[in-house]
Design an enzyme around this catalytic site. Structure first.
Site, PDB file in Angstrom:
ATOM      1  N   THR A 131      41.468  55.800  41.162  1.00 37.67           N
ATOM      2  CA  THR A 131      42.842  56.835  42.573  1.00 37.67           C
ATOM      3  C   THR A 131      44.098  57.331  41.359  1.00 37.67           C
ATOM      4  OG1 THR A 131      43.011  54.781  43.502  1.00 37.67           O
ATOM      5  CG2 THR A 131      42.437  56.382  44.480  1.00 37.67           C
TER       6      THR A 131
ATOM      7  N   ARG B  46      50.743  46.866  47.264  1.00 40.59           N
ATOM      8  CA  ARG B  46      52.515  46.556  46.966  1.00 40.59           C
ATOM      9  C   ARG B  46      52.507  46.690  48.212  1.00 40.59           C
ATOM     10  NH1 ARG B  46      52.218  49.353  41.086  1.00 40.59           N
ATOM     11  NH2 ARG B  46      50.072  50.921  42.279  1.00 40.59           N
TER      12      ARG B  46
ATOM     13  N   LYS C 238      35.249  45.866  39.275  1.00 39.87           N
ATOM     14  CA  LYS C 238      34.370  47.611  38.588  1.00 39.87           C
ATOM     15  C   LYS C 238      33.688  47.234  37.187  1.00 39.87           C
ATOM     16  CE  LYS C 238      38.575  49.364  40.247  1.00 39.87           C
ATOM     17  NZ  LYS C 238      39.797  48.518  40.392  1.00 39.87           N
ATOM     18  N   LEU C 239      32.432  46.294  37.357  1.00 38.87           N
ATOM     19  CA  LEU C 239      31.823  46.497  36.411  1.00 38.87           C
ATOM     20  C   LEU C 239      31.121  47.604  35.550  1.00 38.87           C
ATOM     21  CD1 LEU C 239      31.484  43.749  37.501  1.00 38.87           C
ATOM     22  CD2 LEU C 239      29.608  43.143  36.839  1.00 38.87           C
TER      23      LEU C 239
ATOM     24  N   LYS D 196      40.979  41.210  49.069  1.00 38.33           N
ATOM     25  CA  LYS D 196      40.682  41.858  48.121  1.00 38.33           C
ATOM     26  C   LYS D 196      40.657  41.136  46.845  1.00 38.33           C
ATOM     27  CE  LYS D 196      41.938  46.212  45.244  1.00 38.33           C
ATOM     28  NZ  LYS D 196      41.497  44.946  44.471  1.00 38.33           N
TER      29      LYS D 196
ATOM     30  N   ASP E 233      36.511  42.738  43.450  1.00 41.81           N
ATOM     31  CA  ASP E 233      36.917  44.131  43.130  1.00 41.81           C
ATOM     32  C   ASP E 233      36.767  44.110  41.447  1.00 41.81           C
ATOM     33  OD1 ASP E 233      37.925  46.715  41.782  1.00 41.81           O
ATOM     34  OD2 ASP E 233      39.775  45.968  42.264  1.00 41.81           O
TER      35      ASP E 233
ATOM     36  N   ASP F  40      28.789  48.630  32.313  1.00 38.46           N
ATOM     37  CA  ASP F  40      28.224  48.037  30.484  1.00 38.46           C
ATOM     38  C   ASP F  40      27.201  48.302  30.620  1.00 38.46           C
ATOM     39  OD1 ASP F  40      27.958  46.158  28.268  1.00 38.46           O
ATOM     40  OD2 ASP F  40      29.496  44.979  29.380  1.00 38.46           O
TER      41      ASP F  40
HETATM   42  O1  C5P Z   1      49.533  48.104  45.188  1.00 42.37           O
HETATM   43  P1  C5P Z   1      48.286  49.481  45.266  1.00 42.37           P
HETATM   44  O2  C5P Z   1      47.964  49.347  46.935  1.00 42.37           O
HETATM   45  O3  C5P Z   1      48.184  50.598  44.740  1.00 42.37           O
HETATM   46  O4  C5P Z   1      47.595  48.781  45.251  1.00 42.37           O
HETATM   47  C1  C5P Z   1      45.731  49.453  44.881  1.00 42.37           C
HETATM   48  C2  C5P Z   1      44.450  48.521  44.589  1.00 42.37           C
HETATM   49  O5  C5P Z   1      43.536  48.921  44.638  1.00 42.37           O
HETATM   50  C3  C5P Z   1      44.467  47.730  43.639  1.00 42.37           C
HETATM   51  O6  C5P Z   1      44.372  46.333  43.762  1.00 42.37           O
HETATM   52  C4  C5P Z   1      43.819  48.174  41.915  1.00 42.37           C
HETATM   53  O7  C5P Z   1      43.170  47.881  41.117  1.00 42.37           O
HETATM   54  C5  C5P Z   1      43.039  49.273  43.765  1.00 42.37           C
HETATM   55  N1  C5P Z   1      42.101  50.534  42.897  1.00 42.37           N
HETATM   56  C6  C5P Z   1      42.713  51.376  43.430  1.00 42.37           C
HETATM   57  N2  C5P Z   1      41.544  52.696  42.600  1.00 42.37           N
HETATM   58  C7  C5P Z   1      40.436  52.903  42.197  1.00 42.37           C
HETATM   59  C8  C5P Z   1      39.857  51.173  43.095  1.00 42.37           C
HETATM   60  C9  C5P Z   1      40.751  50.378  43.007  1.00 42.37           C
HETATM   61  O8  C5P Z   1      43.813  51.382  43.929  1.00 42.37           O
HETATM   62  N3  C5P Z   1      39.612  53.720  42.180  1.00 42.37           N
END
Ligand code: C5P
Length: 232
Positions: free
Chosen positions: A119, A211, A61-62, A32, A59, A64
């Protein structure tokens, strides 16, 4: 549909990203690319990673007005990504415009999904700051139905919500779920989280792991662990 682990390449630039990807010699993970990397490097980073044989979820996330989102998606459609997204909070008309912009002349397009509620958003934030006075699970389910109505393929949501979304929008409606941590990992800024194994049980189609893989002492082993827990 799916059943794959997507690694979030949340790195500041191409150098760190390529050093990370160089570690994966056996399998080419689905990855991603988010705003950090895309804003730093632009479309060339997408082409470069694609050339290495990875599937890509762009990713961005548009969110507008419909006309602007349509134009944005038109600019993205020929980049060769496999999946991209918008915020469902932009409404049905905006999501329909996104589908139009992303569809190529031959009628094909990448998978298009909608973010329901991030999330990292908790019930307190939703009620106290966003003034949405409903249980978060209801809001997520309603946004998922809007996304389906607009012609999208699925949603990004917490793994904890994937089961209900499949119940309400059908099992073919894709759930892509970030907020994944191995048992014992730090939660960080995420609020609604679970493990790869539990996400599989609830029925996520794809999990997004950042992470817990990128900060691991051995990222390839962490990826293999996530694949094993989620797909086997
Ligand atoms: O490091 P971690 O596992 O928390 O990363 C989660 C990834 O998923 C990040 O790139 C974050 O931008 C993305 N994300 C998210 N929640 C969403 C959409 C995308 O955590 N609803």
């Amino acid at each position: 549909m799916g059943k794959d682990v997507i690694i979030a390449l949340d790195f500041p630039g191409a150098k760190e990203t390529m050093e990370f990807l160089d570690r994966f010699t056996d399998r080419k993970p689905f990855v991603k690319i988010g705003m950090e990397l895309f804003y730093a490097e632009g479309p060339s980073i997408v082409r470069e990673i694609k050339k290495r044989g990875h599937k890509i979820f762009l990713d961005l996330k548009l969110h507008d007005i419909p006309n602007t989102v349509k134009g944005g998606m038109r600019s993205l459609r020929d980049l060769g990504v496999d999946m991209t997204n918008v915020h469902a909070g932009g409404g049905v008309a905006m999501m329909k415009a996104a589908v139009e912009g992303l569809t190529r002349e031959d009628g094909t397009r990448p998978i298009l999904i909608a973010v329901t509620q991030l999330t990292s958003t908790s019930q307190e934030t939703m009620t106290g700051e966003l003034l949405i006075d409903r249980p978060i699970a209801d809001v997520v389910a309603e946004y998922a139905k809007n996304a389906k109505l607009a012609g999208l393929d699925g949603v990004v949501c917490s793994p904890l919500e994937a089961g209900r979304i499949h119940e309400e929008a059908g099992s073919g409606f894709i759930t892509v779920t970030p907020g994944i941590r191995f048992a014992g990992d730090a939660k960080g800024d995420q609020a609604r989280i679970t493990t790869p194994e539990k996400a599989k049980e609830i029925g996520s189609d794809y999990i997004v792991v950042g992470r817990s893989i990128t900060n691991a002492a051995d990222p390839v082993a962490a990826y293999e662990r996530a694949m094993k827990e989620f797909t086997e």
